[in-house]
Design an enzyme around this catalytic site. Structure first.
Site, PDB file in Angstrom:
ATOM      1  N   GLN A   2       0.822  -1.206   0.000  1.00  0.00           N
ATOM      2  CA  GLN A   2       0.000   0.000   0.000  1.00  0.00           C
ATOM      3  C   GLN A   2       0.855   1.254   0.000  1.00  0.00           C
ATOM      4  O   GLN A   2       1.914   1.294   0.617  1.00  0.00           O
ATOM      5  CB  GLN A   2      -0.920   0.011   1.225  1.00  0.00           C
ATOM      6  CG  GLN A   2      -2.195   0.781   0.972  1.00  0.00           C
ATOM      7  CD  GLN A   2      -3.307   0.366   1.923  1.00  0.00           C
ATOM      8  OE1 GLN A   2      -3.334  -0.749   2.399  1.00  0.00           O
ATOM      9  NE2 GLN A   2      -4.235   1.249   2.184  1.00  0.00           N
ATOM     10  N   ARG A   9      -9.858  -7.795   3.527  1.00  0.00           N
ATOM     11  CA  ARG A   9      -8.742  -7.415   4.393  1.00  0.00           C
ATOM     12  C   ARG A   9      -8.727  -5.898   4.586  1.00  0.00           C
ATOM     13  O   ARG A   9      -8.599  -5.396   5.699  1.00  0.00           O
ATOM     14  CB  ARG A   9      -7.437  -7.895   3.763  1.00  0.00           C
ATOM     15  CG  ARG A   9      -6.161  -7.623   4.584  1.00  0.00           C
ATOM     16  CD  ARG A   9      -4.980  -8.239   3.837  1.00  0.00           C
ATOM     17  NE  ARG A   9      -3.702  -8.074   4.536  1.00  0.00           N
ATOM     18  CZ  ARG A   9      -2.863  -7.070   4.352  1.00  0.00           C
ATOM     19  NH1 ARG A   9      -3.171  -6.097   3.503  1.00  0.00           N
ATOM     20  NH2 ARG A   9      -1.718  -7.019   5.003  1.00  0.00           N
ATOM     21  N   GLN A  51       0.188 -12.016   9.891  1.00  0.00           N
ATOM     22  CA  GLN A  51       0.712 -10.821   9.212  1.00  0.00           C
ATOM     23  C   GLN A  51      -0.135  -9.573   9.474  1.00  0.00           C
ATOM     24  O   GLN A  51       0.376  -8.453   9.475  1.00  0.00           O
ATOM     25  CB  GLN A  51       0.780 -11.144   7.706  1.00  0.00           C
ATOM     26  CG  GLN A  51       1.521 -10.138   6.864  1.00  0.00           C
ATOM     27  CD  GLN A  51       0.673  -9.703   5.681  1.00  0.00           C
ATOM     28  OE1 GLN A  51      -0.452  -9.242   5.865  1.00  0.00           O
ATOM     29  NE2 GLN A  51       1.209  -9.833   4.488  1.00  0.00           N
ATOM     30  N   SER A  81       3.545  -6.636   2.662  1.00  0.00           N
ATOM     31  CA  SER A  81       2.210  -6.539   3.259  1.00  0.00           C
ATOM     32  C   SER A  81       1.161  -7.095   2.288  1.00  0.00           C
ATOM     33  O   SER A  81       1.182  -8.276   1.987  1.00  0.00           O
ATOM     34  CB  SER A  81       1.918  -5.098   3.682  1.00  0.00           C
ATOM     35  OG  SER A  81       0.732  -5.032   4.428  1.00  0.00           O
ATOM     36  N   LEU A  82       0.263  -6.260   1.743  1.00  0.00           N
ATOM     37  CA  LEU A  82      -0.736  -6.790   0.813  1.00  0.00           C
ATOM     38  C   LEU A  82      -0.055  -7.432  -0.388  1.00  0.00           C
ATOM     39  O   LEU A  82      -0.623  -8.325  -1.035  1.00  0.00           O
ATOM     40  CB  LEU A  82      -1.707  -5.691   0.368  1.00  0.00           C
ATOM     41  CG  LEU A  82      -1.281  -4.812  -0.813  1.00  0.00           C
ATOM     42  CD1 LEU A  82      -1.751  -5.392  -2.137  1.00  0.00           C
ATOM     43  CD2 LEU A  82      -1.818  -3.421  -0.657  1.00  0.00           C
ATOM     44  N   HIS A  85      -0.620  -3.524  10.939  1.00  0.00           N
ATOM     45  CA  HIS A  85       0.484  -4.341  11.469  1.00  0.00           C
ATOM     46  C   HIS A  85       0.826  -4.023  12.924  1.00  0.00           C
ATOM     47  O   HIS A  85       1.983  -3.811  13.272  1.00  0.00           O
ATOM     48  CB  HIS A  85       1.730  -4.209  10.573  1.00  0.00           C
ATOM     49  CG  HIS A  85       1.480  -4.662   9.179  1.00  0.00           C
ATOM     50  ND1 HIS A  85       1.219  -5.979   8.852  1.00  0.00           N
ATOM     51  CD2 HIS A  85       1.399  -3.968   8.008  1.00  0.00           C
ATOM     52  CE1 HIS A  85       1.006  -6.069   7.546  1.00  0.00           C
ATOM     53  NE2 HIS A  85       1.099  -4.869   7.016  1.00  0.00           N
TER      54      HIS A  85
END
Length: 311
Positions: free
Chosen positions: A9, A119, A252, A94-95, A203
Site C-alpha cells: 500500500q 482485508r 501478518q 504486506s498486501l 500491522h
C-alpha cells in the site's frame, strides 16, 4: 537466482494500469476479472480517481494487486514467461504478499481480489477513525526504532510495523503514542518522524479483529499448493506449505513486515536478481539493504518488453 517481488500500500496512484490496459487485451482482461469478482468498477477508480476513493484501503489493496498481476499476465502471455521456470522465490510487502501468492498459484485472481477487499475493509473497521496512526522514521535502524516505540508507548500500543530497510522503519499504534514517538525522534538519534496518510494503524495488535476476519475467510478460501516458494513477511523465512502460509497470513495482519530481513534472507539464499512487478517502491529499499544485486522495476509495456528479452 531470481526473486519476483510485489509492492504494498502507498504505491497506488490515479492512472495506474491505464497505459497497460490500452496496450494489451490481456491486461484489460485482468482488470475486468477483478471488477467482476468485486462487483464494482475498480478499474474506473484506478483510471480516473478520485484519489480519495483509490486511497481507501479496501480499494487500494485490490487495485495494487490487480495492477501487478496485469503486468505479470502480460509478461506470461505476450512475453512467453513461465513464472515457475524463471522465479526461485516470490515475496511481497504486506498486501503484496497476497499478490505474490496469486502469482505463485496459491489463490485465483478473483479470490485474491475478494480476500484483499475484505482485508482492507476489516483493517479499516478494526479501529475507529482518529484513534490509530502510523509514522515513518527516517534515518532509523531497527534498534533505534524499537527503543523509541518502547519510550513512546506509555501503556498504549506503539510498535514496529514495517522494518523496510536500514534507514526506514514504520511505527503503528494509538494516535497519541505515535505523536509522542514523532516528538521524541531527536532524543533517539533519528533524523525525522513523519505521520503517514493512512486510515488505520496496520500491522500492530490493534488489528486483531481484522486478523480474526481473515482467519474466517481462509476457512472458505484456503491457499492451494504454491508453484514458487514464498519468502514470508512475518518470519523472513521461506514457506511452501499451504497450511503454514495460511497461518502466517493471519499473523501478518497484526505482525511486523520484516522486509529488510526478507531481502537479506533472499540474498543469503542466493538471490542476485530482484524483479519488482507493478511498482517502483521496493527496488530502492532493496538497494539500500543489499549490495551487488540486480534490481528491475516493471510497470509499463516498454519495461515488459525489455524484461521479456532479458529473461
Amino acid at each position: 537466482m531470481t526473486a519476483f517481488v510485489f509492492p504494498g500500500q502507498g504505491s497506488q496512484k490515479v492512472g495506474m494500469g491505464v497505459e497497460l490496459a490500452q496496450a494489451s487485451a490481456v491486461a484489460r482482461q485482468v482488470f475486468e476479472e477483478v471488477d467482476d469478482a468485486l462487483g464494482q468498477k475498480l478499474f474506473q477508480i484506478m483510471k480516473d480517481g478520485p484519489e480519495a476513493d483509490l486511497t481507501l484501503t479496501e480499494n487500494a489493496q485490490p487495485a495494487i494487486m490487480a495492477n501487478a498481476i496485469a503486468v505479470l499476465r502480460v509478461l506470461e502471455q505476450e512475453g512467453g514467461l513461465v513464472l515457475a521456470d524463471k522465479a526461485d522465490f516470490v515475496a511481497g510487502h504486506s498486501l503484496g504478499e497476497y499478490t505474490a501468492l496469486c502469482a505463485a498459484g496459491a489463490f485465483s485472481l478473483a479470490d485474491t481480489a475478494r480476500l484483499l477487499k475484505l482485508r482492507g475493509r476489516s483493517m479499516q473497521a478494526a479501529v475507529p477513525v482518529g484513534e490509530g496512526a502510523m509514522c515513518a522514521l527516517l534515518g532509523a535502524d531497527i534498534e533505534k526504532a524499537t527503543a523509541l516505540a518502547a519510550a513512546a508507548a506509555e501503556g498504549e500500543v506503539c510498535t514496529v510495523a514495517n522494518d523496510n530497510d536500514p534507514t526506514q522503519v514504520v511505527l503503528s499504534g494509538h494516535k497519541a503514542a505515535i505523536e509522542r514517538a514523532i516528538a521524541l525522534v531527536k532524543e533517539h538519534g533519528i533524523k525525522r518522524g513523519v505521520l503517514l496518510p493512512v486510515s488505520a494503524p496496520f500491522h500492530c495488535p490493534l488489528m486483531q479483529p481484522a486478523a480474526d476476519a481473515m482467519a474466517e475467510a481462509f476457512d472458505a478460501t484456503p491457499p492451494q499448493a504454491l508453484r514458487v516458494a514464498l519468502l514470508a513477511n512475518v518470519t523472513a523465512a521461506v514457506v511452501t506449505d499451504p497450511a503454514e502460509v495460511r497461518r502466517l497470513l493471519v499473523e501478518q495482519v497484526t505482525g511486523r513486515v520484516r522486509w529488510r530481513e526478507s531481502v537479506i534472507a533472499l540474498r543469503d539464499a542466493g538471490t542476485d536478481r530482484f524483479i519488482e512487478l507493478g511498482g517502483k517502491v521496493l527496488g530502492p529499499m532493496i538497494g539500500r539493504t543489499v549490495a551487488d544485486v540486480s534490481i528491475t522495476s516493471v510497470i509499463g509495456m516498454a519495461d515488459i518488453e525489455a524484461l521479456a528479452k532479458d529473461l
